[in-house]
Design a protein around this motif. Structure first.
Motif, short mmCIF file in Angstrom:
data_model
loop_
_atom_site.label_atom_id
_atom_site.label_comp_id
_atom_site.label_asym_id
_atom_site.label_seq_id
_atom_site.Cartn_x
_atom_site.Cartn_y
_atom_site.Cartn_z
N THR A 126 5.81 10.01 6.63
CA THR A 126 6.65 10.90 6.56
C THR A 126 7.18 11.31 8.10
O THR A 126 6.33 11.52 9.15
N GLU B 222 -5.36 16.31 1.44
CA GLU B 222 -4.43 15.27 1.75
C GLU B 222 -4.76 14.07 1.37
O GLU B 222 -5.77 13.18 1.65
N TYR C 105 4.85 4.17 3.92
CA TYR C 105 5.91 4.64 4.69
C TYR C 105 5.84 6.02 5.09
O TYR C 105 5.46 7.01 4.10
N ASP D 93 -10.12 4.60 -2.32
CA ASP D 93 -9.36 4.88 -3.32
C ASP D 93 -9.46 6.68 -3.46
O ASP D 93 -10.54 6.70 -4.29
N PHE D 94 -8.59 7.27 -3.24
CA PHE D 94 -8.55 8.61 -3.68
C PHE D 94 -8.90 9.10 -5.06
O PHE D 94 -9.39 9.84 -5.52
N GLU E 149 -7.78 8.10 2.76
CA GLU E 149 -6.87 6.85 2.94
C GLU E 149 -7.49 5.54 2.76
O GLU E 149 -8.66 5.50 3.05
N SER F 135 -3.61 10.96 0.69
CA SER F 135 -3.32 9.59 1.14
C SER F 135 -2.70 9.91 2.45
O SER F 135 -1.48 9.63 2.80
N ASN G 32 2.23 12.60 1.19
CA ASN G 32 3.27 11.69 0.82
C ASN G 32 2.52 10.71 0.11
O ASN G 32 1.87 9.77 0.63
N ARG H 228 0.96 -0.96 -0.05
CA ARG H 228 0.01 0.01 -0.05
C ARG H 228 1.02 1.19 0.03
O ARG H 228 0.31 2.34 0.12
N GLY H 229 2.12 0.99 -0.11
CA GLY H 229 3.21 2.21 -0.04
C GLY H 229 3.27 2.98 1.04
O GLY H 229 3.00 4.14 1.16
C1 LIG Z 1 3.67 6.73 1.84
S1 LIG Z 1 2.28 6.66 3.06
C2 LIG Z 1 2.07 8.21 3.60
C3 LIG Z 1 1.17 8.55 4.35
C4 LIG Z 1 1.02 9.93 5.24
N1 LIG Z 1 0.71 10.69 3.93
C5 LIG Z 1 2.33 10.32 5.34
O1 LIG Z 1 3.15 11.16 4.80
O2 LIG Z 1 3.08 9.88 6.43
C6 LIG Z 1 0.91 6.45 1.53
C7 LIG Z 1 -0.39 6.13 2.09
O3 LIG Z 1 -1.25 6.19 1.11
C8 LIG Z 1 -2.23 5.05 1.25
N2 LIG Z 1 -2.74 4.65 -0.09
C9 LIG Z 1 -2.25 3.78 -0.80
N3 LIG Z 1 -3.24 3.91 -2.09
C10 LIG Z 1 -4.04 4.67 -1.73
C11 LIG Z 1 -4.99 5.13 -2.59
N4 LIG Z 1 -5.41 4.67 -3.66
N5 LIG Z 1 -5.88 6.15 -2.13
C12 LIG Z 1 -5.79 6.39 -0.87
N6 LIG Z 1 -4.71 6.19 -0.21
C13 LIG Z 1 -3.97 5.37 -0.59
C14 LIG Z 1 -1.43 4.15 2.04
O4 LIG Z 1 -2.29 3.20 2.79
C15 LIG Z 1 -0.51 5.12 2.66
O5 LIG Z 1 -1.08 5.12 4.21
#
Ligand SMILES: C[S@@+](CC[C@H](N)C(=O)[O-])C[C@H]1O[C@@H](n2cnc3c(N)ncnc32)[C@H](O)[C@@H]1O
Length: 541
Positions: free
Chosen positions: A18, A40, A16, A94-95, A67, A42, A116, A13-14
């Protein structure tokens, strides 16, 4: 959407998150313009929500978070209400689905975007996410490629939903600067943004991912007709940049417009004075684009290197002498700039795969031992591999020719050409180069100089480990100074490269060739510094 919060899921789910300090910094910059609405896309557990609070954001601000992962969305929602935000939504899902609907309605909704986005290769996305990704490209009239990554449509969609004059600050992979698949995004940003500033750290902020990350700060044009100031890259070392106000950093960074916005952004790492020097040298009549003086072709594609590239022992065991031709394919097998008899013999003694097998006869006409070698390949189903099964017979490799010059696809310190003195073949790890202007030896020796090394860094691409790779279309764009009839001390150059003194050789050749063309030693030294800066950034030295 439900997920188990384990390691693999984090990757898929990517997820990581910040570091708070970086989120605070990016958020401070977007708040400078006092936005009334923030996206924001994700939000994870809400690091950027906390950053809004840490920067004293108005609680009445319209805050729209998305999210995918339900547990994280709930945490973010709890955080928003706990911090007293009055006008917020945290949408679980899904955004891109939501964004695609809004883009379709041509709605620009937000004064600012922070976050992020997820970093997930397109091929690892589930089907429905893949469809949404493609739809973003389609709706914005952008060329789609399956090499894309989730963060790309997130940026496209975020920018599309940003109002004119709005700000976007995101933590994204540093590959935005140079990867081919992000070219449409770079061009789009150059078109819709009035200025783009990238904070480019020496360190890896997300150790677990081995993925270099940057902060991108982009302001959308107020009116579409205004010119873009272009991209600026601010290189930083450590976290001391956090002491400078982000607005001051954004304003002081000088954007380089025009050509930089159009191609890769690597050039923006250089100072204006550095770019001016490069331009001055490139404009000399004896400095040529590689494509104007040489031809670059890919090497032989066998479809089964293990079968076609063999050591002497295999040749002897299966009586393959009549079909074996010299070949080289790796940097270790050719450590200098000459591939000569001595190097070939030394590789043979080490039992390296120095033979390329070219068998063109019908199976029935082949000696029995050769037949048994072919049977051995078939027992490993090599004849069913795509590249092999589309030719008849499967063991007859096409496009067999060697060139006087070879060039390895990848390099560590700097690319080099190799003078192929034994007519050796090269396969898919190397290119076949033909000089159309000067003799092969002159081209090989002239290639070693800081200007060529710089332009290779600017045109090429690299991955996590920092190895530089150039594809033919990128090699064609690099510049090389060539003096017809120049006498190089090629034997000592070869020895220097073999001894690992690549930097010394590049300096020495630069000094010799460029001063002959009327440039100063100081110009050469300046070029050396520019090259070292680009190389060290790539190698994270
Ligand atoms: C790199 S993290 C960043 C989280 C937060 N923005 C931060 O900076 O700490 C990416 C986030 O995107 C969410 N994510 C992945 N695919 C997504 C989607 N299609 N729509 C919304 N959120 C998504 C993941 O679950 C994860 O929490």
């Amino acid at each position: 959407m439900k997920f188990k919060a384990d390691q693999t899921t984090q990757k898929l789910r990517g997820g990581y998150y910040t570091p708070q300090k970086l989120a605070d910094y990016a958020t401070k910059w977007i708040l400078h313009k006092r936005p009334e609405s923030v996206l924001e896309p994700s939000c994870g557990d809400g690091v950027f929500v906390q950053a809004l609070q840490n920067n004293g954001c108005e609680k009445a601000i319209k805050l729209s978070c998305f999210e995918l992962f339900d547990m994280e969305a709930k945490k973010a929602s709890k955080l928003c209400s706990g911090l007293g935000f009055k006008n917020f939504t945290v949408t679980e899902g899904d955004f891109l689905v939501w964004a695609n609907n809004k883009i379709n309605e041509s709605q620009s909704l937000f004064d600012a975007v922070v976050g992020n986005p997820p970093f997930i290769r397109y091929q690892f996305l589930e089907k429905s996410f893949q469809e949404q990704t493609e739809l973003v490209f389609k709706q914005l009239g952008q060329k789609f490629t399956k090499h894309t990554n989730a963060w790309v449509p997130f940026l496209f969609a975020s920018l599309a939903l940003l109002k004119n004059g709005g700000r976007m600050a995101m933590v994204i992979p540093s590959e935005i600067i140079h990867v081919m698949h992000a070219q449409s995004l770079r061009s789009y940003m150059g078109k819709v943004c009035s200025k783009i500033v990238i904070i480019d750290p020496k360190e890896i902020w997300f150790e677990d991912t081995l993925q270099g990350a940057v902060i991108i700060m982009a302001e959308k044009k107020k009116y579409t007709e205004i010119l873009s100031e272009g991209v600026a890259i601010v290189s930083v070392n450590g976290l001391s940049f956090l002491n400078e106000c982000p607005e001051a950093l954004f304003q002081r960074a000088l954007g380089i417009n025009g050509e930089t916005v159009e191609g890769k952004w690597t050039k923006a790492i250089l100072e204006i004075s550095e770019l001016t020097l490069i331009k001055r040298i490139i404009s000399h009549e004896s400095v040529h684009r590689f494509m104007d003086i040489a031809k670059v072709d890919v090497g032989i594609v066998t479809g089964a290197n293990k079968f076609f590239l063999v050591d002497n022992e295999t040749v002897n065991r299966y009586n393959l002498e009549a079909y074996a031709h010299p070949m080289f394919g790796r940097s270790q097998h050719c450590p200098g700039i000459f591939y000569d008899e001595a190097q070939h013999e030394s590789n043979q003694l080490k039992n390296l795969p120095t033979n390329f097998l070219y068998i063109e006869d019908d199976y029935n006409k082949l000696p029995s031992k050769v037949k048994s070698y072919i049977k051995l390949g078939e027992s490993e189903n090599l004849h069913e591999r795509y590249k092999c099964r589309i030719r008849k017979p499967w063991y007859k490799v096409p496009s067999i020719y060697s060139t006087e010059i070879g060039m390895l696809k990848r390099c560590h310190v700097a690319p080099r050409l190799i003078l192929n003195q034994v007519g050796a073949y090269t396969t898919d790890t190397a290119y076949r180069v033909t000089s159309m202007f000067t003799d092969a030896e002159n081209l090989v020796c002239s290639f070693l100089n800081p200007l060529t090394a710089i332009t290779a860094e600017l045109e090429g691409r690299y991955y996590g480990g920092g190895v530089l790779e150039l594809v033919p279309s990128e090699i064609e764009k690099i510049y090389i100074p060539v003096i017809e009839g120049y006498q190089h001390n090629s034997a000592s150059l070869n020895q220097m490269i073999k001894d690992g003194k690549v930097e010394d050789a590049i300096r020495m050749q630069g000094e010799a060739i460029l001063t002959e063309l009327g440039f100063s030693e100081e110009d050469n030294e300046q070029l050396m510094k520019i090259w070292q800066k680009l190389r060290d950034r790539r190698l994270r030295k």
